[in-house]
Design an enzyme around this catalytic site. Structure first.
Site, PDB file in Angstrom:
ATOM      1  CG  PHE A 150      -0.246   0.273   2.538  1.00 39.20           C
ATOM      2  CD1 PHE A 150       0.091   1.550   2.955  1.00 39.20           C
ATOM      3  CD2 PHE A 150       0.059  -0.785   3.383  1.00 39.20           C
ATOM      4  CE1 PHE A 150       0.732   1.779   4.164  1.00 39.20           C
ATOM      5  CE2 PHE A 150       0.700  -0.579   4.593  1.00 39.20           C
ATOM      6  CZ  PHE A 150       1.036   0.714   4.986  1.00 39.20           C
ATOM      7  CE  LYS A 174      -3.223  -8.531  -3.820  1.00 45.41           C
ATOM      8  NZ  LYS A 174      -3.759  -7.600  -2.755  1.00 45.41           N
ATOM      9  CD  GLU A 177      -5.841  -5.694   0.620  1.00 44.15           C
ATOM     10  OE1 GLU A 177      -5.686  -6.101   1.794  1.00 44.15           O
ATOM     11  OE2 GLU A 177      -5.008  -5.891  -0.282  1.00 44.15           O
ATOM     12  CB  SER A 227       5.477  -7.281   6.277  1.00 38.68           C
ATOM     13  OG  SER A 227       4.687  -8.444   6.048  1.00 38.68           O
ATOM     14  CB  CYS A 282      10.490  -0.796   2.789  1.00 33.45           C
ATOM     15  SG  CYS A 282      11.115  -0.437   1.132  1.00 33.45           S
ATOM     16  CD  GLU A 383       9.032  -2.788   7.990  1.00 31.98           C
ATOM     17  OE1 GLU A 383       9.504  -2.150   7.037  1.00 31.98           O
ATOM     18  OE2 GLU A 383       8.443  -3.882   7.859  1.00 31.98           O
TER      19      GLU A 383
END
Length: 500
Positions: A150, A174, A177, A227, A282, A383
């Site tokens: 995201f 993909k 969402e 992740s 990240c 994280e």
């Protein structure tokens, strides 16, 4: 009436047929603005089948045809960058300037793909034996898939699909969402640029869609960014199904500040790298390691700068930091700050009570700064993916490097110093895939590859750059012997002399 984001299959919108939808929220207001269709196994199968059919011609297309489409796409993407940035801001929450920067970094990879001709050149060795030549070529894989996070809904997909399709593959994306609209708009621009139907497809969804892509026998490779736990799962599952995998995981990026560093520059860098995009990167710096006696002064400089950051809706030009993506994520980030003092941290700034007037239902959190953080604290070990910066203390350079290398993550790191010898030692001794010297967020340019070490990367290839081209192609070596025409049988005259 709530808008619906549907799939994009075969060059056109494909309405969701599963009956399952997910909410898409404006993080600044907390309001559900859109529904996104979640794909069933059958819908994923349809997308893959369409991509497989398109590969029959796209995989055989000329490099000139592919790069012509990509050049047109680049122009359209550039022309619509403000529109795509607005979509990102509306669904992710990041400020508009951050969203524009994301599109710009994605454009770097499109630029690289436009020049794919050079990267796909093969090699030739002649006369390895008498009249024997050996050549090596690279060919596309077939249908490949991308599963993206995201936090960069435009840039991370562009780390993948431009190179994949430039190499002759077809692609099924993909996206997250949580902010799906940018991916669909990009798909529309690709079609407008002349990309044949089925070469690029978008399916939305949750674990059902992900697992089907990981299992599908016609998907040859999977690219993932997210992740560490999910990256490990993606790598394990896709590899078990015989697929090539690049899975980029999480991070705990450290910045080592030596006593000779320019502390104003280091503080500026720490603030921008820790709190930019609300820490949902990240490559965010989430741990500063202060060496020697500079810690107190450095923390004070960071605090002074952090307190001035303007937090507000991403579409407000005055805002420097927006909300977090969801309320659940906001609450999780806050929990690390709320429990920090009990774990031995000194809480310099606590942003957990922050709200924005007129937007009280947004997913707001303020700037948090934790000092003298022990390595046992959860705020250091995990994280966090939010605007929380941990400061740790080390007595020496060696102690600081040992602390950083003890982390299970090895994504990115940075050193701030005026000493070239110390910087050179650091870049050789540190166990991370990307290193900055007086650069806090060392994200490589498009023609160098992005990727970490240890629990930050699963698979053999980094993403984009030369590694990206190699990931999306497979090598073939051809050994050739042709008879010399002068050795043709008697009675056949090819015009070559017989005495040689």
């Amino acid at each position: 009436m709530t808008n619906i984001v549907n799939h994009w299959i075969g060059g056109k919108t494909a309405e969701g047929a599963s009956g399952t939808y997910g909410p898409v929220t404006n993080p600044a207001t907390g309001e559900v603005t859109t529904k996104v269709a979640f794909a069933s196994v059958d819908e994923v199968d349809t997308a893959v089948a369409v991509a497989k059919e398109a590969y029959l011609t796209w995989g055989q297309s000329s490099l000139a045809q592919r790069t012509t489409v990509l050049f047109k796409f680049r122009g359209l993407l550039d022309a619509h960058r403000d529109e795509i940035a607005a979509l990102i801001t509306a669904e992710h929450g990041k400020v508009h300037s951050d969203a524009l920067g994301e599109v710009a970094r994605g454009l770097e990879i499109v630029d690289l793909a436009c020049g794919i001709n050079v990267q796909l050149k093969g090699e030739l060795s002649t006369e390895v034996a008498t009249r024997v030549d050996v050549s090596s070529i690279r060919q596309p894989l077939g249908v490949v898939a991308g599963i993206t996070p995201f936090n960069f809904p435009a840039m991370v997909p562009m780390w993948m699909f431009p190179l994949a399709i430039a190499c002759g593959n077809t692609f099924v994306l993909k996206p997250s969402e949580k902010d799906p609209s940018a991916a669909v708009r990009i798909a529309e621009l690709l079609t407008e640029a002349g990309l044949p139907d089925g070469v690029f497809n978008v399916v939305h969804g949750d674990k059902v869609a992900v697992d089907r892509l990981l299992e599908h026998p016609d998907v040859k490779a999977v690219s993932f960014v997210g992740s560490t736990p999910i990256a490990r799962y993606i790598h394990t599952t896709a590899s078990a199904n015989g697929k090539r995998v690049q899975a980029l995981g999480g991070a705990k990026n450290h910045m080592l500040v030596l006593p000779d560093a320019d502390l104003d520059a280091a503080a500026d860098a720490a603030v921008s790298a820790a709190y930019g995009s609300a820490g949902e990167r990240c490559m965010a710096i989430s741990a500063v390691v202060a060496v020697g006696a500079v810690g107190d002064e450095l923390v004070e400089k960071i605090r002074e700068r952090a307190e001035k950051i303007k937090i507000g809706p991403g579409d407000d030009p005055a805002s420097e930091m927006g909300p977090l993506i969801t309320k659940a994520h906001r609450d999780k980030v806050a929990s690390y700050v709320e429990g920090a003092a009990a774990e031995g941290c000194e809480v310099v700034l606590d942003g957990t009570g922050h709200t924005v007037d007129g937007h009280e239902d947004g997913h707001w959190i303020g700037i948090s700064l934790l000092d003298r953080v022990p390595t046992t604290a959860k705020a250091y070990q995990d994280e966090i993916f939010g605007p929380v910066l941990c400061v740790l203390r080390a007595d020496t350079y060696e102690e600081g490097v040992a602390l950083i290398n003890a982390s299970p993550f090895g994504n990115g790191t940075a050193i701030f110093t005026r000493d070239g010898g110390a910087a050179r030692r650091f870049q050789l001794e540190i166990e991370a895939g990307m290193v900055g010297v007086n650069v806090p967020i060392p994200v490589p340019v498009g023609y160098h590859s992005f990727g970490g070490w240890k629990d930050s990367l699963f698979g053999d290839h980094h993403i984009y750059g030369n590694d990206g081209t190699h990931f999306y192609t497979r090598g073939k070596v051809v050994t050739t012997r042709w008879p010399d025409p002068a050795d043709a049988p008697a009675g056949v005259d090819l015009g070559f002399p017989r005495n040689h």
